[in-house]
Design a protein around this motif. Structure first.
Motif, short mmCIF file in Angstrom:
data_model
loop_
_atom_site.label_atom_id
_atom_site.label_comp_id
_atom_site.label_asym_id
_atom_site.label_seq_id
_atom_site.Cartn_x
_atom_site.Cartn_y
_atom_site.Cartn_z
N GLU A 4 -29.22 -26.44 -5.27
CA GLU A 4 -28.75 -25.34 -4.43
C GLU A 4 -29.27 -24.03 -5.01
OE1 GLU A 4 -24.67 -23.85 -2.27
OE2 GLU A 4 -24.51 -24.98 -4.13
N VAL A 5 -29.96 -23.26 -4.19
CA VAL A 5 -30.52 -21.99 -4.63
C VAL A 5 -30.19 -20.88 -3.63
CG1 VAL A 5 -32.45 -23.06 -5.88
CG2 VAL A 5 -32.75 -22.39 -3.50
N THR A 6 -30.26 -19.66 -4.12
CA THR A 6 -30.09 -18.49 -3.26
C THR A 6 -31.45 -17.85 -3.05
OG1 THR A 6 -27.87 -18.11 -4.12
CG2 THR A 6 -28.95 -16.24 -3.05
N VAL A 7 -31.79 -17.63 -1.80
CA VAL A 7 -33.04 -16.95 -1.45
C VAL A 7 -32.69 -15.49 -1.22
CG1 VAL A 7 -34.94 -16.82 0.21
CG2 VAL A 7 -33.94 -19.04 -0.38
N ASN A 8 -33.31 -14.60 -2.00
CA ASN A 8 -32.97 -13.18 -1.97
C ASN A 8 -33.85 -12.36 -1.04
OD1 ASN A 8 -30.85 -13.28 -4.00
ND2 ASN A 8 -32.51 -13.88 -5.35
N ASN A 9 -34.98 -12.91 -0.62
CA ASN A 9 -35.88 -12.16 0.25
C ASN A 9 -36.69 -13.16 1.05
OD1 ASN A 9 -37.82 -10.61 1.45
ND2 ASN A 9 -38.50 -9.59 -0.41
N ALA A 10 -36.34 -13.29 2.32
CA ALA A 10 -36.98 -14.31 3.16
C ALA A 10 -38.37 -13.92 3.64
CB ALA A 10 -36.10 -14.61 4.36
N THR A 11 -38.80 -12.69 3.35
CA THR A 11 -40.13 -12.28 3.80
C THR A 11 -41.23 -12.81 2.89
OG1 THR A 11 -40.00 -10.19 2.59
CG2 THR A 11 -39.24 -10.19 4.88
#
Length: 159
Positions: free
Chosen positions: A95-102
């Motif tokens: 499980e990870v957090t994506v901080n910038n989807a661009t």
């Protein structure tokens, strides 16, 4: 909310789409002439048949921060396994957090096991993640995988 959009997707197309999404998988929804980059955020399934009834998509153009599961992919052949060791994958999905989807987003995390001997351990802190991705709980340096000695090995028997 005004940004919500109701789509009617045929059962076969929806089942195929959801069936392909074992983990985080970016895709595109074609809305007229516009292609919208999305991921599946949630799936509601019929509790009897298991068939999908409803899917929530996350629009990656507007998403600032979100959580997904990435599959762990093992690359190479571990010498410790060739010598009889047992590869023990404790965390098959992280499980990870994506901080910038661009930025470019991986769909899996590759771990090279080609140098791992019996007794070797790979921890969360050993992963090389892109700068826009962080583990959801980095304070816990979990063991991702290890190579155990073969059962019956002298090193595993009590003295």
């Amino acid at each position: 909310r005004s940004s919500d959009l109701l789509l009617d997707i045929g059962r076969n197309a929806l089942t195929k789409l959801v069936g392909q999404s074992v983990s985080y998988q970016p895709g595109k929804l074609c809305l007229g002439a516009e292609e919208v980059p999305v991921i599946i955020k949630a799936v509601d399934q019929n509790h009897v048949t298991g068939m999908p009834r409803h899917v929530d998509f996350l629009d990656l153009r507007t998403a600032k921060k979100f959580t997904v599961f990435l599959e762990i992919k093992l690359v190479g052949s571990a010498p410790g396994v060739k010598r009889g060791g047992i590869l023990n994958l404790l965390v098959p999905r992280l499980e990870v957090t994506v901080n910038n989807a661009t930025q470019a987003l991986p769909t899996e995390i590759a771990i090279d096991v080609s140098e791992m001997q019996i007794g070797a351990v790979h921890h969360l802190s050993d992963l090389n993640l892109p700068s826009n991705i962080t583990p959801t709980n980095p304070a816990r340096d979990n063991t991702i995988l290890n190579i155990l000695p073969p059962s019956g090995d002298a090193a595993t028997k009590p003295a």
